[in-house]
Design a protein around this motif. Structure first.
Motif, PDB file in Angstrom:
ATOM      1  N   UNK A  23       4.480  10.223  -2.101  1.00  0.00           N
ATOM      2  CA  UNK A  23       3.304  10.370  -1.274  1.00  0.00           C
ATOM      3  C   UNK A  23       2.245   8.915  -1.919  1.00  0.00           C
ATOM      4  N   UNK A  24       2.374   8.645  -3.059  1.00  0.00           N
ATOM      5  CA  UNK A  24       1.650   7.598  -3.750  1.00  0.00           C
ATOM      6  C   UNK A  24       1.436   6.468  -2.999  1.00  0.00           C
ATOM      7  N   UNK A  25       2.522   6.241  -2.475  1.00  0.00           N
ATOM      8  CA  UNK A  25       2.771   4.701  -1.371  1.00  0.00           C
ATOM      9  C   UNK A  25       2.203   5.391   0.071  1.00  0.00           C
ATOM     10  N   UNK A  26       1.477   4.359   0.786  1.00  0.00           N
ATOM     11  CA  UNK A  26       1.257   4.479   1.974  1.00  0.00           C
ATOM     12  C   UNK A  26       1.476   3.453   2.844  1.00  0.00           C
ATOM     13  N   UNK A  27       2.690   3.542   3.689  1.00  0.00           N
ATOM     14  CA  UNK A  27       3.470   2.354   4.142  1.00  0.00           C
ATOM     15  C   UNK A  27       2.857   2.358   5.748  1.00  0.00           C
ATOM     16  N   UNK A  36      -0.576  -1.285   2.010  1.00  0.00           N
ATOM     17  CA  UNK A  36       0.680  -1.484   2.442  1.00  0.00           C
ATOM     18  C   UNK A  36       1.568  -2.506   1.953  1.00  0.00           C
ATOM     19  N   UNK A  37       1.014  -3.521   1.507  1.00  0.00           N
ATOM     20  CA  UNK A  37       1.698  -4.750   0.912  1.00  0.00           C
ATOM     21  C   UNK A  37       2.019  -4.406  -0.530  1.00  0.00           C
ATOM     22  N   UNK A  38       1.174  -3.528  -0.996  1.00  0.00           N
ATOM     23  CA  UNK A  38       1.445  -3.077  -2.556  1.00  0.00           C
ATOM     24  C   UNK A  38       2.675  -2.224  -2.551  1.00  0.00           C
ATOM     25  N   UNK A  39       2.696  -1.417  -1.624  1.00  0.00           N
ATOM     26  CA  UNK A  39       3.838  -0.343  -1.236  1.00  0.00           C
ATOM     27  C   UNK A  39       5.154  -1.249  -1.255  1.00  0.00           C
ATOM     28  N   UNK A  40       4.934  -2.234  -0.186  1.00  0.00           N
ATOM     29  CA  UNK A  40       6.295  -2.764  -0.005  1.00  0.00           C
ATOM     30  C   UNK A  40       6.760  -3.890  -1.084  1.00  0.00           C
ATOM     31  N   UNK A  41       5.861  -4.093  -1.807  1.00  0.00           N
ATOM     32  CA  UNK A  41       6.094  -5.040  -3.006  1.00  0.00           C
ATOM     33  C   UNK A  41       7.052  -4.095  -4.042  1.00  0.00           C
ATOM     34  N   UNK A  77      17.111   0.676  13.026  1.00  0.00           N
ATOM     35  CA  UNK A  77      17.301  -0.515  12.514  1.00  0.00           C
ATOM     36  C   UNK A  77      18.624  -0.600  12.169  1.00  0.00           C
ATOM     37  N   UNK A  78      19.590  -1.540  12.444  1.00  0.00           N
ATOM     38  CA  UNK A  78      21.014  -1.572  11.789  1.00  0.00           C
ATOM     39  C   UNK A  78      21.144  -2.863  11.279  1.00  0.00           C
ATOM     40  N   UNK A  79      21.829  -3.042   9.997  1.00  0.00           N
ATOM     41  CA  UNK A  79      22.430  -4.379   9.568  1.00  0.00           C
ATOM     42  C   UNK A  79      23.816  -4.249   9.056  1.00  0.00           C
ATOM     43  N   UNK A  80      24.308  -5.325   8.947  1.00  0.00           N
ATOM     44  CA  UNK A  80      25.471  -5.378   7.985  1.00  0.00           C
ATOM     45  C   UNK A  80      25.360  -6.450   6.893  1.00  0.00           C
ATOM     46  N   UNK A  81      24.143  -6.648   6.581  1.00  0.00           N
ATOM     47  CA  UNK A  81      23.823  -7.714   5.576  1.00  0.00           C
ATOM     48  C   UNK A  81      23.301  -7.058   4.366  1.00  0.00           C
ATOM     49  N   UNK A  82      23.761  -7.536   3.261  1.00  0.00           N
ATOM     50  CA  UNK A  82      23.189  -7.252   1.900  1.00  0.00           C
ATOM     51  C   UNK A  82      21.843  -7.811   1.585  1.00  0.00           C
ATOM     52  N   UNK A  83      20.983  -7.096   0.765  1.00  0.00           N
ATOM     53  CA  UNK A  83      19.815  -7.668   0.099  1.00  0.00           C
ATOM     54  C   UNK A  83      18.559  -7.452   1.190  1.00  0.00           C
ATOM     55  N   UNK A  84      18.920  -6.397   2.249  1.00  0.00           N
ATOM     56  CA  UNK A  84      17.719  -6.200   3.253  1.00  0.00           C
ATOM     57  C   UNK A  84      17.611  -4.540   3.099  1.00  0.00           C
ATOM     58  N   UNK A  85      16.354  -4.282   2.986  1.00  0.00           N
ATOM     59  CA  UNK A  85      15.950  -2.855   2.964  1.00  0.00           C
ATOM     60  C   UNK A  85      15.463  -2.348   4.175  1.00  0.00           C
ATOM     61  N   UNK A  86      16.112  -1.424   4.928  1.00  0.00           N
ATOM     62  CA  UNK A  86      15.556  -1.126   6.080  1.00  0.00           C
ATOM     63  C   UNK A  86      14.913   0.362   5.843  1.00  0.00           C
ATOM     64  N   UNK A  87      13.598   0.176   6.645  1.00  0.00           N
ATOM     65  CA  UNK A  87      12.734   1.351   6.499  1.00  0.00           C
ATOM     66  C   UNK A  87      12.415   2.049   7.550  1.00  0.00           C
ATOM     67  N   UNK A  88      12.416   3.420   7.773  1.00  0.00           N
ATOM     68  CA  UNK A  88      12.009   4.107   8.816  1.00  0.00           C
ATOM     69  C   UNK A  88      11.028   4.929   8.296  1.00  0.00           C
ATOM     70  N   UNK A  89       9.641   5.070   8.856  1.00  0.00           N
ATOM     71  CA  UNK A  89       8.254   5.653   8.273  1.00  0.00           C
ATOM     72  C   UNK A  89       8.182   6.532   9.207  1.00  0.00           C
ATOM     73  N   UNK A  90       7.507   7.632   8.511  1.00  0.00           N
ATOM     74  CA  UNK A  90       7.235   9.082   9.155  1.00  0.00           C
ATOM     75  C   UNK A  90       6.076   9.836   8.657  1.00  0.00           C
ATOM     76  N   UNK A  91       5.510  10.645   9.021  1.00  0.00           N
ATOM     77  CA  UNK A  91       4.525  11.538   8.621  1.00  0.00           C
ATOM     78  C   UNK A  91       4.598  12.979   9.271  1.00  0.00           C
TER      79      UNK A  91
END
Length: 227
Positions: A23-27, A36-41, A77-91
């Protein structure tokens, strides 16, 4: 700590990690830009991957990520590439993370309309289109059927499409169990699933729109592959 939950899965092309933020992060889209930028970083530093967000619109569009720029209107979101973090946000909606044995990954935001219209099923099909075999799923924290009160007409509409969503609140009024609906859709697609976390409305370790209204932040399900 960035994550309330984290797990690592060996795949044919390396290692995939799945996690849900604390919860400390709000995205959320409504969070101040710097918050949001701090959370993503922080997620980038924790994962060693570039976070990728979508503009979630409660639909069934699945976007394939091939680069780390862009902010598509999509709910998966889908990918077959490494090095990418996919995010699904919810509340309160259901964040779902998908992993195929070939290393293809997916992140899904399953709200009421997304569950009714089958966004999770669409994401599984798209992941298989990337060559994913034996996909697995992690279903993250979301509002439970005992708390998600809705009008009777709305319950009937959603349950007509996804019967497992039909629920009643603990106080006896019509409700929807979106998590049960997602699990039923995954089972029908032949995807084993692990349930992670509790009810967002009941547990203040999570962001919850039902509990906190417009002031609610957004947690994220995060999935990424390391070669």
């Amino acid at each position: 700590m960035t994550f309330l939950f984290r797990d690592t899965v060996p795949v044919a092309t390396g290692t995939v990690s799945v996690a849900f933020t604390e919860r400390r992060l709000d995205l959320g889209d409504l969070a101040p830009d710097e918050v949001r930028a701090a959370g993503l970083a922080e997620i980038a530093a924790e994962t060693g991957a570039t976070p990728y967000l979508m503009h979630q619109v409660h639909g069934t569009t699945v976007h394939e990520v091939t680069a780390t720029d862009g902010f598509p209107d999509a709910d998966a979101l889908v990918t077959d590439r490494p090095g990418i973090a996919l995010l699904a946000r919810a509340a309160d909606c259901v964040p779902v993370l998908l992993v195929g044995e070939n290393g293809a990954i997916g992140a899904v935001h399953a709200g009421r309309e997304g569950v009714r219209r089958g966004v999770v099923t669409a994401a599984v099909e798209r992941l298989r289109g990337l060559g994913a075999t034996a996909p697995r799923a992690w279903v993250g924290p979301h509002v439970c059927g005992g708390c998600y009160e809705v009008p009777d007409e709305m319950r009937a509409e959603v349950a007509a499409a996804v019967p497992a969503t039909h629920a009643t609140t603990r106080w006896g009024t019509p409700a929807l169990d979106l998590g049960a609906g997602v699990l039923a859709q995954l089972a029908a697609a032949g995807v084993p699933a692990e349930r992670v976390g509790g009810c967002t409305r009941e547990d203040d370790a999570y962001h919850s729109h039902r509990r906190d209204g417009a002031a609610a932040g957004r947690l994220a399900g995060v999935v990424w592959r390391t070669p």
